[in-house]
Scaffold this active site. Structure first.
Site, mmCIF file in Angstrom:
data_model
loop_
_atom_site.group_PDB
_atom_site.id
_atom_site.type_symbol
_atom_site.label_atom_id
_atom_site.label_comp_id
_atom_site.label_asym_id
_atom_site.label_seq_id
_atom_site.Cartn_x
_atom_site.Cartn_y
_atom_site.Cartn_z
ATOM 1 N N CYS A 71 -7.397 4.989 -11.946
ATOM 2 C CA CYS A 71 -6.502 4.093 -12.665
ATOM 3 C C CYS A 71 -5.732 3.294 -11.618
ATOM 4 O O CYS A 71 -5.059 3.891 -10.766
ATOM 5 C CB CYS A 71 -5.547 4.943 -13.506
ATOM 6 S SG CYS A 71 -4.247 4.009 -14.315
ATOM 7 N N CYS A 197 -8.260 -3.251 -13.234
ATOM 8 C CA CYS A 197 -7.889 -2.142 -14.129
ATOM 9 C C CYS A 197 -9.199 -1.490 -14.539
ATOM 10 O O CYS A 197 -10.172 -2.195 -14.852
ATOM 11 C CB CYS A 197 -7.147 -2.675 -15.358
ATOM 12 S SG CYS A 197 -6.993 -1.493 -16.715
HETATM 13 N N1 DGL Z 1 -6.949 1.999 -16.596
HETATM 14 C C1 DGL Z 1 -5.694 1.702 -16.053
HETATM 15 C C2 DGL Z 1 -5.715 0.895 -14.797
HETATM 16 O O1 DGL Z 1 -6.683 0.942 -14.079
HETATM 17 C C3 DGL Z 1 -4.468 1.627 -16.876
HETATM 18 C C4 DGL Z 1 -4.432 0.859 -18.112
HETATM 19 C C5 DGL Z 1 -3.152 1.146 -18.859
HETATM 20 O O2 DGL Z 1 -2.989 2.272 -19.288
HETATM 21 O O3 DGL Z 1 -2.325 0.246 -18.969
HETATM 22 O O4 DGL Z 1 -4.777 0.203 -14.461
#
Ligand code: DGL
Length: 268
Positions: A71, A197
């Site tokens: 993430c 993301c």
């Molecule tokens: N998948 C996440 C990232 O790479 C987070 C998305 C979220 O929860 O806002 O930033």
């Protein structure tokens, strides 16, 4: 049981898991989707760090011996603290792992500004990420180091995480949501879009479709950092001598409803 632990605010980290599995097909994995607390994008650093600690403890107690923070937002908010708290010989880690380990390594996400700057032909790259990632020092540093000679335009992928978490990655709703965020990037002249993301690679097909409608004359490169993160993980696991090759397994966990997680993990 020694496993690779992977977590994200939701199913986004599966886009990283699928690249890791290609390179390490015979390992055991534990994946945690923190969907009861999703999205992380608008949460404070402290809130995300607290969740990351809880998830790390859970995965260590289940047998993880390395943790992938799949993430970008959590990497930007918490990885420095996690490394400080868990990477030195540590009795807390020893307790959680029944004395098997006393420290643990963390692998995080890096917004792929460097490869994007290397391939752009227009000299303008677009970065799509959450608000948390775009305002973090980590991203600002990366941009400062690798994007000196190009123009960088940024946009939050507004509504993208919600689309992916609900399993709606194609169709008119997905297309209009994607259009809102990529149009400003393309209007600014970008020919390269960094997916900053881990949820966004699941919208790649829709992003490509919308981009080819908006700028049919311009080829748009879309960059997902997950393959590079998977390679980096192998390097670290090789150095730590913890690649096992004892047969694949995937253990799925979620803090909320796990139905989309289960479904998506079967269709990677
Ligand atoms: N998948 C996440 C990232 O790479 C987070 C998305 C979220 O929860 O806002 O930033």
């Amino acid at each position: 049981m020694d496993m690779i632990g992977i977590f994200d605010s939701g199913v986004g980290g599966l886009s990283v898991f699928r690249e890791i599995r290609k390179l390490l097909p015979e390992e055991k994995y534990i994946y945690f989707s923190d969907n009861a607390y999703c999205p992380y994008g608008e949460k404070s650093r402290e809130q995300i760090t607290e969740r990351a600690r809880k998830i790390t403890d859970f995965m260590l107690s289940k047998g993880a011996d390395i943790i992938v923070v799949a993430c970008n937002t959590a990497t930007a908010a918490a990885i420095k603290t996690l490394r400080e708290e868990y990477s030195q010989p540590n009795s807390h880690v020893r307790e959680l792992t029944d004395g098997k380990m006393d420290r643990v390594s963390f692998i995080g996400m890096e917004p792929a500004v460097k490869p994007a700057a290397a391939i752009t032909k227009t000299g303008t790259i677009g970065v799509l990420a959450t608000a948390g990632t775009l305002k973090a020092d980590k991203y600002r540093d990366t941009k400062g180091r690798h994007a000196e000679d190009v123009t960088v335009v940024e946009h939050i992928g507004k509504g993208f995480v919600e689309l992916v978490e609900s399993g709606n990655t194609t169709g008119p709703k997905a297309e209009s949501t994607v259009m809102e965020s990529i149009e400003p990037l393309l209007d600014a002249g970008a020919d390269t879009i960094v997916l900053g993301c881990t949820h966004y690679p699941f919208l790649k097909e829709t992003i490509e479709k919308v981009a080819s409608q908006l700028t049919p004359e311009r080829h748009i490169f879309i960059i997902d950092p997950a393959p590079a993160v998977a390679k980096h993980l192998i390097d670290i696991m090789t150095a730590e001598n913890i690649i096992k090759r004892e047969g694949f397994s995937l253990s799925l966990h979620a803090s909320g409803d796990d139905s989309v997680l289960v479904k998506m993990s079967e269709n990677l």
